[in-house]
Scaffold this motif. Structure first.
Motif, PDB file in Angstrom:
ATOM      1  N   TYR A  99       0.842  -1.190   0.000  1.00  0.00           N
ATOM      2  CA  TYR A  99       0.000   0.000   0.000  1.00  0.00           C
ATOM      3  C   TYR A  99       0.876   1.238   0.000  1.00  0.00           C
ATOM      4  N   ILE A 100       0.354   2.318  -0.537  1.00  0.00           N
ATOM      5  CA  ILE A 100       1.032   3.614  -0.516  1.00  0.00           C
ATOM      6  C   ILE A 100       0.007   4.639  -0.048  1.00  0.00           C
ATOM      7  N   THR A 101       0.391   5.462   0.923  1.00  0.00           N
ATOM      8  CA  THR A 101      -0.532   6.441   1.482  1.00  0.00           C
ATOM      9  C   THR A 101      -0.393   7.774   0.758  1.00  0.00           C
ATOM     10  N   LYS A 102      -1.536   8.353   0.378  1.00  0.00           N
ATOM     11  CA  LYS A 102      -1.547   9.681  -0.236  1.00  0.00           C
ATOM     12  C   LYS A 102      -1.394  10.742   0.848  1.00  0.00           C
ATOM     13  N   PRO A 103      -0.801  11.900   0.510  1.00  0.00           N
ATOM     14  CA  PRO A 103      -0.172  12.216  -0.780  1.00  0.00           C
ATOM     15  C   PRO A 103       1.161  11.483  -0.892  1.00  0.00           C
ATOM     16  N   PHE A 104       1.506  11.058  -2.105  1.00  0.00           N
ATOM     17  CA  PHE A 104       2.741  10.303  -2.286  1.00  0.00           C
ATOM     18  C   PHE A 104       3.639  10.987  -3.310  1.00  0.00           C
ATOM     19  N   ASN A 105       4.890  10.614  -3.260  1.00  0.00           N
ATOM     20  CA  ASN A 105       5.874  11.079  -4.232  1.00  0.00           C
ATOM     21  C   ASN A 105       5.889  10.074  -5.384  1.00  0.00           C
ATOM     22  N   ILE A 106       5.775  10.528  -6.607  1.00  0.00           N
ATOM     23  CA  ILE A 106       5.721   9.618  -7.753  1.00  0.00           C
ATOM     24  C   ILE A 106       6.995   8.773  -7.851  1.00  0.00           C
ATOM     25  N   LEU A 107       8.113   9.312  -7.373  1.00  0.00           N
ATOM     26  CA  LEU A 107       9.359   8.537  -7.403  1.00  0.00           C
ATOM     27  C   LEU A 107       9.267   7.350  -6.457  1.00  0.00           C
ATOM     28  N   VAL A 109       6.421   5.813  -5.715  1.00  0.00           N
ATOM     29  CA  VAL A 109       5.520   4.875  -6.386  1.00  0.00           C
ATOM     30  C   VAL A 109       6.288   4.039  -7.403  1.00  0.00           C
ATOM     31  N   LYS A 110       7.110   4.716  -8.205  1.00  0.00           N
ATOM     32  CA  LYS A 110       7.870   3.990  -9.240  1.00  0.00           C
ATOM     33  C   LYS A 110       8.867   3.026  -8.612  1.00  0.00           C
ATOM     34  N   ALA A 111       9.516   3.454  -7.546  1.00  0.00           N
ATOM     35  CA  ALA A 111      10.490   2.580  -6.878  1.00  0.00           C
ATOM     36  C   ALA A 111       9.805   1.344  -6.316  1.00  0.00           C
ATOM     37  N   ARG A 112       8.624   1.531  -5.727  1.00  0.00           N
ATOM     38  CA  ARG A 112       7.884   0.402  -5.147  1.00  0.00           C
ATOM     39  C   ARG A 112       7.429  -0.554  -6.240  1.00  0.00           C
ATOM     40  N   ILE A 113       6.952   0.003  -7.365  1.00  0.00           N
ATOM     41  CA  ILE A 113       6.514  -0.825  -8.495  1.00  0.00           C
ATOM     42  C   ILE A 113       7.671  -1.667  -9.025  1.00  0.00           C
ATOM     43  N   LYS A 114       8.803  -1.016  -9.235  1.00  0.00           N
ATOM     44  CA  LYS A 114       9.955  -1.729  -9.809  1.00  0.00           C
ATOM     45  C   LYS A 114      10.465  -2.813  -8.862  1.00  0.00           C
ATOM     46  N   ALA A 115      10.451  -2.530  -7.565  1.00  0.00           N
ATOM     47  CA  ALA A 115      10.916  -3.518  -6.588  1.00  0.00           C
ATOM     48  C   ALA A 115      10.025  -4.758  -6.612  1.00  0.00           C
ATOM     49  N   ILE A 116       8.719  -4.543  -6.665  1.00  0.00           N
ATOM     50  CA  ILE A 116       7.786  -5.689  -6.687  1.00  0.00           C
ATOM     51  C   ILE A 116       7.921  -6.451  -7.999  1.00  0.00           C
ATOM     52  N   MET A 117       8.054  -5.736  -9.102  1.00  0.00           N
ATOM     53  CA  MET A 117       8.194  -6.410 -10.402  1.00  0.00           C
ATOM     54  C   MET A 117       9.470  -7.244 -10.464  1.00  0.00           C
ATOM     55  N   ARG A 118      10.553  -6.735  -9.872  1.00  0.00           N
ATOM     56  CA  ARG A 118      11.800  -7.506  -9.837  1.00  0.00           C
ATOM     57  C   ARG A 118      11.602  -8.810  -9.087  1.00  0.00           C
ATOM     58  N   ARG A 119      10.901  -8.713  -7.961  1.00  0.00           N
ATOM     59  CA  ARG A 119      10.718  -9.903  -7.129  1.00  0.00           C
ATOM     60  C   ARG A 119       9.794 -10.918  -7.773  1.00  0.00           C
ATOM     61  N   TRP A 185       9.517  -7.950   2.172  1.00  0.00           N
ATOM     62  CA  TRP A 185       8.943  -6.648   1.810  1.00  0.00           C
ATOM     63  C   TRP A 185      10.005  -5.584   1.551  1.00  0.00           C
ATOM     64  N   GLY A 186      11.204  -5.795   2.068  1.00  0.00           N
ATOM     65  CA  GLY A 186      12.280  -4.828   1.873  1.00  0.00           C
ATOM     66  C   GLY A 186      12.454  -3.926   3.077  1.00  0.00           C
ATOM     67  N   SER A 187      13.678  -3.442   3.267  1.00  0.00           N
ATOM     68  CA  SER A 187      13.995  -2.641   4.453  1.00  0.00           C
ATOM     69  C   SER A 187      13.297  -1.283   4.445  1.00  0.00           C
ATOM     70  N   ASP A 188      12.856  -0.824   3.259  1.00  0.00           N
ATOM     71  CA  ASP A 188      12.205   0.485   3.179  1.00  0.00           C
ATOM     72  C   ASP A 188      10.683   0.393   3.294  1.00  0.00           C
ATOM     73  N   TYR A 189      10.161  -0.832   3.549  1.00  0.00           N
ATOM     74  CA  TYR A 189       8.708  -1.000   3.634  1.00  0.00           C
ATOM     75  C   TYR A 189       8.183  -0.302   4.891  1.00  0.00           C
ATOM     76  N   PRO A 190       7.126   0.524   4.766  1.00  0.00           N
ATOM     77  CA  PRO A 190       6.667   1.318   5.904  1.00  0.00           C
ATOM     78  C   PRO A 190       5.787   0.558   6.889  1.00  0.00           C
ATOM     79  N   GLY A 191       5.362  -0.649   6.539  1.00  0.00           N
ATOM     80  CA  GLY A 191       4.464  -1.399   7.419  1.00  0.00           C
ATOM     81  C   GLY A 191       5.179  -2.025   8.597  1.00  0.00           C
ATOM     82  N   ASP A 192       4.398  -2.691   9.480  1.00  0.00           N
ATOM     83  CA  ASP A 192       5.005  -3.333  10.648  1.00  0.00           C
ATOM     84  C   ASP A 192       4.804  -4.841  10.574  1.00  0.00           C
TER      85      ASP A 192
END
Length: 229
Positions: A99-107, A109-119, A185-192
């Motif tokens: 999930y991504i919480t609004k307002p978000f930075n498009i960069l 969003v793109k980083a999260r998309i690419k990370a998931i697609m890689r995995r 999920w990656g070290s930058d994932y904001p969830g707990d």
């Protein structure tokens, strides 16, 4: 081959901005502005990723996500203007991968998309030889990213597959919830760590004959989770 993304949001300016940015990176982008249109497109086409707003006309994001999970394991990232934790956990319960919480930075969003697609992309360059896990009634194929129980394919989300694959390829190794969150999920994932518990519970419901007495994914009380090999 270009990655194909479906962007779903009733705020047309947000959709336009995301679409422009993703197309700049060479992705194909389809857009939908309500839940019914989103479900129709997701049913008719194959996407590599779906960005799905929570608050939509006609059918909300939770309902759309739940319906898509009946026929597809495409990675779904929920976009939500609400910062409430329960909404995030609910999104995961319904089958969202992130999930991504609004307002978000498009960069972001793109980083999260690419990370998931890689995995979630099979046959990644430099990846180790494909691995196959066969244990009891369960068969997990890392190359095709498919899971079978008693020969029947089980529809799991990208995150659920990543979690099970990590545990199954390292049988009897106990991972803490924090470690699983970091690795899957990656070290930058904001969830707990509740995110991990939600996914384990959902995974057990899909692969265990009796989720309260699991054969595959076990709990080491006070420590974490492990796959019994």
């Amino acid at each position: 081959m270009a990655k194909k993304v479906l962007v779903v949001d009733d705020e047309k300016l947000i959709v336009k901005g995301i679409r422009f940015s993703l197309e700049q990176d060479g992705m194909e982008v389809d857009c939908a502005y309500d839940g019914e249109e989103a479900l129709r497109l997701a049913t008719a086409q194959n996407y590599d990723m779906i960005l799905l707003d929570l608050m939509l006309p006609k059918m909300d994001g939770f309902e759309v996500c739940q319906h898509i999970r009946e026929f597809s394991s495409v990675p779904i990232v929920m976009l939500t203007a609400k910062g409430d934790d329960m909404d995030k956990i609910l999104g995961l319960e319904y089958g969202a991968d992130d999930y991504i919480t609004k307002p978000f930075n498009i960069l972001e969003v793109k980083a999260r998309i690419k990370a998931i697609m890689r995995r979630t992309s099979p046959n990644q360059p430099g990846k180790e030889n494909p691995k196959l896990v066969e244990h009891g009634d369960l068969k997990l194929d890392s190359e095709s990213r498919r899971l079978f129980i008693l020969g029947k394919e089980i529809n799991v989300t990208a995150r659920e597959f990543d979690l099970l694959e990590l545990l199954a390829l390292n049988p009897n190794k106990v991972y803490s919830r924090e470690k699983l969150l970091n690795l899957v999920w990656g070290s930058d994932y904001p969830g707990d760590v509740r995110t991990v518990d939600v996914h384990v519970r959902r995974l057990r419901e899909k692969i265990e004959e009796n989720p309260s007495e699991p054969k595959y994914v076990h709990t080491k009380w006070g420590v974490g989770y492990y796959y019994q090999g």
